[in-house]
Design a protein around this motif. Structure first.
Motif, PDB file in Angstrom:
ATOM      1  N   ALA A 197      13.473 -16.215  16.002  1.00 55.00           N
ATOM      2  CA  ALA A 197      14.575 -15.633  15.235  1.00 55.00           C
ATOM      3  C   ALA A 197      14.204 -15.489  13.762  1.00 55.00           C
ATOM      4  N   ASP A 198      13.521 -16.493  13.218  1.00 54.29           N
ATOM      5  CA  ASP A 198      13.066 -16.403  11.825  1.00 54.29           C
ATOM      6  C   ASP A 198      12.072 -15.262  11.649  1.00 54.29           C
ATOM      7  N   PHE A 199      11.169 -15.112  12.606  1.00 53.44           N
ATOM      8  CA  PHE A 199      10.183 -14.025  12.525  1.00 53.44           C
ATOM      9  C   PHE A 199      10.877 -12.665  12.632  1.00 53.44           C
ATOM     10  N   GLU A 200      11.890 -12.586  13.487  1.00 53.66           N
ATOM     11  CA  GLU A 200      12.601 -11.319  13.684  1.00 53.66           C
ATOM     12  C   GLU A 200      13.256 -10.850  12.382  1.00 53.66           C
ATOM     13  N   LYS A 201      13.767 -11.818  11.604  1.00 56.30           N
ATOM     14  CA  LYS A 201      14.416 -11.467  10.339  1.00 56.30           C
ATOM     15  C   LYS A 201      13.422 -10.858   9.347  1.00 56.30           C
ATOM     16  N   SER A 202      12.147 -11.229   9.478  1.00 47.72           N
ATOM     17  CA  SER A 202      11.111 -10.732   8.557  1.00 47.72           C
ATOM     18  C   SER A 202      10.139  -9.813   9.278  1.00 47.72           C
ATOM     19  N   LYS A 203      10.667  -9.106  10.249  1.00 53.48           N
ATOM     20  CA  LYS A 203       9.821  -8.264  11.093  1.00 53.48           C
ATOM     21  C   LYS A 203       9.027  -7.236  10.291  1.00 53.48           C
ATOM     22  N   HIS A 204       9.576  -6.823   9.157  1.00 50.12           N
ATOM     23  CA  HIS A 204       8.896  -5.815   8.341  1.00 50.12           C
ATOM     24  C   HIS A 204       7.595  -6.338   7.732  1.00 50.12           C
ATOM     25  N   LEU A 205       7.405  -7.653   7.751  1.00 52.21           N
ATOM     26  CA  LEU A 205       6.178  -8.247   7.202  1.00 52.21           C
ATOM     27  C   LEU A 205       5.075  -8.405   8.252  1.00 52.21           C
ATOM     28  N   LEU A 206       5.376  -8.053   9.494  1.00 47.24           N
ATOM     29  CA  LEU A 206       4.389  -8.225  10.564  1.00 47.24           C
ATOM     30  C   LEU A 206       3.179  -7.309  10.369  1.00 47.24           C
ATOM     31  N   THR A 207       2.005  -7.894  10.523  1.00 42.21           N
ATOM     32  CA  THR A 207       0.771  -7.131  10.681  1.00 42.21           C
ATOM     33  C   THR A 207       0.176  -7.539  12.021  1.00 42.21           C
ATOM     34  N   GLY A 208      -1.000  -7.058  12.329  1.00 40.40           N
ATOM     35  CA  GLY A 208      -1.566  -7.419  13.628  1.00 40.40           C
ATOM     36  C   GLY A 208      -3.015  -7.022  13.773  1.00 40.40           C
ATOM     37  N   ARG A 209      -3.498  -7.209  14.958  1.00 39.35           N
ATOM     38  CA  ARG A 209      -4.877  -6.854  15.276  1.00 39.35           C
ATOM     39  C   ARG A 209      -4.955  -6.506  16.755  1.00 39.35           C
ATOM     40  N   VAL A 210      -5.748  -5.503  17.079  1.00 34.60           N
ATOM     41  CA  VAL A 210      -5.967  -5.093  18.470  1.00 34.60           C
ATOM     42  C   VAL A 210      -7.428  -5.342  18.834  1.00 34.60           C
ATOM     43  N   SER A 211      -7.633  -5.924  19.989  1.00 32.63           N
ATOM     44  CA  SER A 211      -9.000  -6.085  20.517  1.00 32.63           C
ATOM     45  C   SER A 211      -8.922  -5.990  22.031  1.00 32.63           C
ATOM     46  N   PHE A 212     -10.078  -6.058  22.665  1.00 31.09           N
ATOM     47  CA  PHE A 212     -10.133  -5.875  24.113  1.00 31.09           C
ATOM     48  C   PHE A 212     -10.830  -7.058  24.761  1.00 31.09           C
ATOM     49  N   ARG A 213     -10.112  -7.704  25.674  1.00 33.95           N
ATOM     50  CA  ARG A 213     -10.722  -8.764  26.478  1.00 33.95           C
ATOM     51  C   ARG A 213     -11.664  -8.107  27.477  1.00 33.95           C
ATOM     52  N   CYS A 214     -12.787  -8.739  27.733  1.00 31.80           N
ATOM     53  CA  CYS A 214     -13.714  -8.226  28.743  1.00 31.80           C
ATOM     54  C   CYS A 214     -13.477  -8.995  30.032  1.00 31.80           C
ATOM     55  N   SER A 215     -12.991  -8.304  31.057  1.00 36.01           N
ATOM     56  CA  SER A 215     -12.589  -8.948  32.300  1.00 36.01           C
ATOM     57  C   SER A 215     -13.514  -8.570  33.454  1.00 36.01           C
ATOM     58  N   THR A 216     -13.518  -9.405  34.484  1.00 33.51           N
ATOM     59  CA  THR A 216     -14.287  -9.152  35.709  1.00 33.51           C
ATOM     60  C   THR A 216     -13.332  -9.194  36.902  1.00 33.51           C
ATOM     61  N   PRO A 217     -13.732  -8.634  38.049  1.00 34.98           N
ATOM     62  CA  PRO A 217     -12.829  -8.608  39.208  1.00 34.98           C
ATOM     63  C   PRO A 217     -12.382  -9.988  39.686  1.00 34.98           C
ATOM     64  N   ASP A 218     -13.230 -11.011  39.545  1.00 38.49           N
ATOM     65  CA  ASP A 218     -12.853 -12.351  40.008  1.00 38.49           C
ATOM     66  C   ASP A 218     -12.443 -13.278  38.866  1.00 38.49           C
ATOM     67  N   TYR A 219     -12.314 -12.725  37.662  1.00 41.07           N
ATOM     68  CA  TYR A 219     -11.867 -13.467  36.481  1.00 41.07           C
ATOM     69  C   TYR A 219     -12.789 -14.624  36.106  1.00 41.07           C
ATOM     70  N   LEU A 220     -14.029 -14.558  36.539  1.00 46.07           N
ATOM     71  CA  LEU A 220     -15.045 -15.509  36.116  1.00 46.07           C
ATOM     72  C   LEU A 220     -16.059 -14.781  35.242  1.00 46.07           C
ATOM     73  N   PRO A 221     -16.654 -15.458  34.274  1.00 45.46           N
ATOM     74  CA  PRO A 221     -17.671 -14.801  33.448  1.00 45.46           C
ATOM     75  C   PRO A 221     -18.886 -14.389  34.273  1.00 45.46           C
ATOM     76  N   ILE A 222     -19.671 -13.497  33.713  1.00 44.34           N
ATOM     77  CA  ILE A 222     -20.953 -13.108  34.303  1.00 44.34           C
ATOM     78  C   ILE A 222     -22.037 -13.692  33.403  1.00 44.34           C
ATOM     79  N   VAL A 223     -22.729 -14.688  33.912  1.00 41.63           N
ATOM     80  CA  VAL A 223     -23.691 -15.424  33.088  1.00 41.63           C
ATOM     81  C   VAL A 223     -24.914 -15.754  33.933  1.00 41.63           C
ATOM     82  N   GLY A 224     -26.092 -15.332  33.454  1.00 40.85           N
ATOM     83  CA  GLY A 224     -27.312 -15.683  34.170  1.00 40.85           C
ATOM     84  C   GLY A 224     -28.352 -14.585  34.094  1.00 40.85           C
ATOM     85  N   PRO A 225     -29.370 -14.678  34.940  1.00 37.20           N
ATOM     86  CA  PRO A 225     -30.449 -13.686  34.925  1.00 37.20           C
ATOM     87  C   PRO A 225     -29.985 -12.363  35.511  1.00 37.20           C
ATOM     88  N   ALA A 226     -30.408 -11.278  34.896  1.00 37.18           N
ATOM     89  CA  ALA A 226     -30.040  -9.951  35.391  1.00 37.18           C
ATOM     90  C   ALA A 226     -30.850  -9.626  36.640  1.00 37.18           C
TER      91      ALA A 226
END
Length: 648
Positions: free
Chosen positions: A532-561
Motif C-alpha cells: 500500500a505504501d508503494f502504491e501511494k508512490s507508484k510514480h517513483l517506480l523504476t525497473g529493469r527487464v532481463s531474461f532468465r535462461c530456462s531449460t525443458p527440465d528446469y535444471l542447468p546445463i553444465v559439463g562437457p559439450a
C-alpha cells in the motif's frame, strides 16, 4: 547422532563407542593414519598438484584437523590437499564445537570448519580452507553408497569409524569394492583395527595388507597398498561418461554473468589463467544484472535430485560469499520467508513439514502470527522460514569474483566464431580479436546455443521485470527476504527491489506499467501494508527487464559439450530400445569445450557449485557432487532423450 559426554569427550549412544581417545586423540590419529600412510614420504616425492585422501567416518573431524595441519607443515607450496570423508550420523554443530575445545592448537582450522559445517541432510558438501589450498568434501550418508557415487581418484585411505564389532554394517564388502574402484596402483590405506574380516575384505579386492604395532595399548593395526592397475568399469549410461584432459594453463570463458564469473573464479583459485570475454561494457548486464536476488531453494516435499542440488549449492554459495565479502557489504545472510498465498501451496508446505525430510536448521513452519512477529510486517498467510538463505547483489558479486590476479576480464568482446584446429580452439570476437586456447567454456545464457557446436541445446529466454522504489517511501522496515508469487528483499543502497514478472512469450526490453502492476499485486498478497505504501508512490517506480535462461527440465546445463553427430551415431540403437546395453561404446565430446548455462531464476544458488564442478572436472580433481546429479546436468541428456523419443 545422539551423544553423551564422558570425561570431556563424546560417546555414541547408538554404537556404544567413543569418537576419539580422550587422552591422546591427536597423537593416535597422526600415528595410525598420517604415519600409517607414509604421508611425509608421499608428499616429499609427490609431483601431483592435488593429493587426495578419503576417510570412512568423519565423526568430530579430528583426523581432518590433524591432517590439514600436518599438510600445511610438510607439503610444498604448490601442493593442494583434497580430503573426502563420509558420515552417516553427523554430529550436531554444538557437539562438534564442544569436542574441538579439546584441541586448542587447531583453533584456526576448527573455526573455519565450524563456520562452514553443513546441515545434516544427505548430500555432498564442499568446504574450502586456506584460499582453497585445502578442500574438504563431506558426504552425508552411508559410506559404501556415498563412495559408489563419487568421481575421484584416491591416493590414501583412512579407515576410521566405530569398531567393526560395534558397527559391522560400515565395514562391508561393498565398501571395500568402492575403495578398489577409487584407488590406483600404489594407493595406501591405514586403519586402527586388525579385525580379520577387514583384512580379508581388503585382500579380496586387491590390497596388500600388513599388520603393524597398534597405538598405545592396542596390540595391532593394519596398513597396506593397492596392487592393481585400475580399469574403469563400463557404465549403464555411457553417454554420460566424462572426458579427461591435461590440466590447462589458460582458459577462455565467454560470458561475464554469474555462470561465467563463478567458473572463472574457481579456475583462477587453482592458479589457471582465465580470460573472460563479454559482449557488454561491464559484468552482469544480462540475467545476472538485477539489483538484488534471493538466495534460497524451494524445497520439494520429498528429497529429489533437484532439491539436493539446490541445498548443497546453497551451502556452497553462502560459504563462498562469506569468504569473498565477510562484512556482507553486497549481500546478507538472512531468512527467506516463503508465504503460501493459496490453499494448494499451503497444503504442499504442510506436507513438506510432516514429511520431516529436512531439519530445523534448514526450514521451519511458520503461522501467519509467527511470520508477522518475525518480519514486523502484517502477514496474512502461513508459510515457511528458510534458514540456508539470504539475498545478494549479483553484479557486485560478479565484480568481486573477477577481481582476481589470474583473471583477465575483457568487456566489449562478443564471441562471434568458434573453430577447432590442430588441437586448439580459435576464438574470434566482434572486435576482430583472436584467442587460441585448449579450453573454452560457454556461459552466455540462451546465446550459448548460437554456435554450430551447441545449437542442439534447448535454451529458452523468459522475460522478467523487477520494480525498484526508494526506501524512503515507507517507514516500515524489512529484514528478511519475502517470497510468494514474487519476492522482495530488504532495502539495498536505499532502494527496494521486488518482482519479478514471468512472461513466456514477450521479448521486449521495455519497462511496462503492466509489469509494475503485476509486481505490486503479487507483493500485496504477502505484505499488504508495504504494498500500500508503494502504491501511494507508484510514480517513483523504476525497473529493469532481463531474461532468465530456462531449460525443458528446469535444471542447468553444465559439463562437457558433446559431439552431436558422433553421439547420435553411437547411440542410435536407443531409437529402437531405450534399454539397449552398450559395450565398448563411450561418450563423444568436442575436446576442451564446456558449457554452463540454463540456471533460470536460481543462478545465485547453482552457479558457484557448478563453476566449482567444471573447474574440478577440467583439472581432474574429485567432483563436488554425486554422479546422479552431474549426470542430470550433463549437456548430452537432450540428445539422448530425443533419440529415445525418436524425435531425431
Amino acid at each position: 547422532m545422539r551423544v553423551t559426554w564422558r570425561d570431556h569427550s563424546p560417546h555414541s549412544e547408538a554404537f556404544d563407542d567413543i569418537y576419539f581417545n580422550p587422552l591422546h586423540g591427536k597423537e593416535e590419529s597422526l600415528y595410525v593414519f598420517w604415519q600409517g600412510n607414509l604421508l611425509n614420504e608421499k608428499l616429499a616425492g609427490n609431483v601431483q598438484t592435488v593429493f587426495t585422501i578419503a576417510e570412512t567416518g568423519f565423526g568430530t573431524g579430528l583426523n581432518f584437523l590433524c591432517t590439514a595441519q600436518s599438510f600445511i607443515g610438510q607439503s610444498k607450496e604448490a601442493q593442494c590437499l583434497h580430503f573426502i570423508s563420509v558420515e552417516k550420523y553427523p554430529l550436531a554443530l554444538t557437539d562438534l564445537a564442544k569436542s574441538h575445545t579439546c584441541w586448542p592448537e587447531f583453533k584456526s582450522l576448527s573455526d573455519q570448519l565450524i563456520q562452514q559445517y553443513p546441515p545434516s541432510t544427505p548430500g555432498v558438501y564442499t568446504l574450502a580452507f586456506l584460499e582453497g589450498r585445502i578442500k574438504l568434501t563431506l558426504i552425508i550418508g552411508d559410506a559404501a553408497s556415498g563412495f559408489s557415487q563419487l568421481s575421484a581418484m584416491v591416493d590414501a585411505w583412512y579407515l576410521d569409524g566405530f569398531a567393526p564389532s560395534k558397527n559391522p554394517e560400515m565395514w562391508s564388502d561393498a565398501l571395500f569394492q568402492q575403495m578398489a574402484r577409487l584407488s590406483h596402483k600404489g594407493t595406501t590405506f591405514a586403519t586402527f583395527t586388525a579385525a580379520g574380516a577387514v583384512r580379508r575384505g581388503l585382500q579380496a579386492v586387491g590390497f596388500e595388507v600388513e599388520k603393524r604395532k597398534g597405538f598405545g595399548q592396542k596390540r595391532e593395526r593394519l596398513v597396506g597398498r593397492y596392487l592393481q592397475d585400475n580399469i574403469p568399469e563400463p557404465t549403464v549410461t555411457p553417454w554420460f561418461d566424462l572426458p579427461s584432459q591435461a590440466r590447462p594453463e589458460q582458459v577462455v570463458i565467454s560470458g561475464a554473468g554469474l555462470a561465467g564469473c563463478t567458473t572463472a573464479w574457481a579456475l583462477a583459485q587453482r592458479g589457471i589463467k582465465v580470460t573472460v570475454l563479454d559482449a557488454a561494457d561491464k559484468p552482469a548486464q544480462g540475467g545476472s544484472g538485477n539489483p538484488q536476488g534471493a538466495l534460497y531453494t524451494k524445497l520439494s516435499v520429498k528429497p529429489t535430485l533437484q532439491s539436493e542440488l539446490h541445498l548443497c549449492a546453497s551451502h556452497f554459495s553462502l560459504n563462498l560469499l562469506r569468504q569473498l565479502d565477510p562484512e556482507q557489504t553486497f549481500w546478507s545472510e538472512c531468512e527467506v520467508v516463503q508465504i503460501a498465498t493459496d490453499d494448494a501451496e499451503r497444503t504442499r508446505q504442510q506436507a513438506l513439514i510432516n514429511e520431516a525430510a529436512y531439519p530445523q536448521e534448514i526450514v521451519e513452519d511458520g503461522s501467519k502470527d509467527t511470520l508477522s512477529k518475525l518480519t514486523q510486517q502484517t502477514v496474512t498467510h502461513d508459510g515457511l522460514i528458510m534458514k540456508l538463505a539470504g539475498w545478494v547483489s549479483p553484479a557486485d558479486f560478479c565484480r568481486a569474483l573477477l577481481n582476481h590476479p589470474c583473471i583477465d576480464y575483457v568487456p566489449d568482446s562478443q564471441l562471434t566464431e568458434l573453430t577447432y584446429q590442430d588441437g586448439m580452439w580459435i576464438v574470434q570476437t566482434a572486435a576482430q580479436k583472436t584467442y587460441h586456447t585448449s579450453t573454452v567454456i560457454l556461459c552466455q545464457a540462451e546465446a550459448t546455443s548460437q554456435f554450430v557446436q551447441t545449437q542442439h541445446l534447448p535454451l529458452k529466454p523468459i522475460r522478467g521485470q523487477v520494480s525498484i522504489i526508494p526506501a524512503s517511501v515507507t517507514n516500515q522496515k524489512l529484514n528478511q527476504v519475502i517470497c510468494g508469487d514474487g519476492y522482495i528483499s530488504p532495502p539495498f543502497r536505499d532502494h527496494y527491489c521486488f518482482g519479478a514478472t514471468f512472461e513466456l512469450k514477450s521479448t521486449s526490453l521495455e519497462i511496462t506499467d503492466s509489469g509494475h502492476d503485476t509486481n505490486l499485486h503479487n507483493l500485496a498478497k504477502v505484505l499488504p501494508d508495504l504494498a500500500a505504501d508503494f502504491e501511494k508512490s507508484k510514480h517513483l517506480l523504476t525497473g529493469r527487464v532481463s531474461f532468465r535462461c530456462s531449460t525443458p527440465d528446469y535444471l542447468p546445463i553444465v559439463g562437457p559439450a558433446p559431439d552431436p553427430e558422433t553421439t547420435l551415431e553411437r547411440f542410435a540403437p536407443l531409437r529402437k530400445d531405450r534399454k539397449w546395453k552398450f559395450s565398448n561404446v563411450s561418450a563423444s565430446h568436442l575436446p576442451g569445450l564446456y558449457v554452463n548455462c540454463g540456471h533460470g531464476s536460481k543462478g545465485l544458488v547453482t552457479t558457484p557449485l557448478c563453476g566449482e564442478y567444471l573447474a574440478a572436472l577440467i583439472c581432474a580433481e574429485p567432483l563436488p557432487m554425486r554422479k546422479p546429479i552431474h549426470d542430470a546436468l550433463n549437456p548430452s541428456r537432450f540428445l539422448i532423450k530425443n533419440l529415445i523419443r525418436k524425435q531425431i
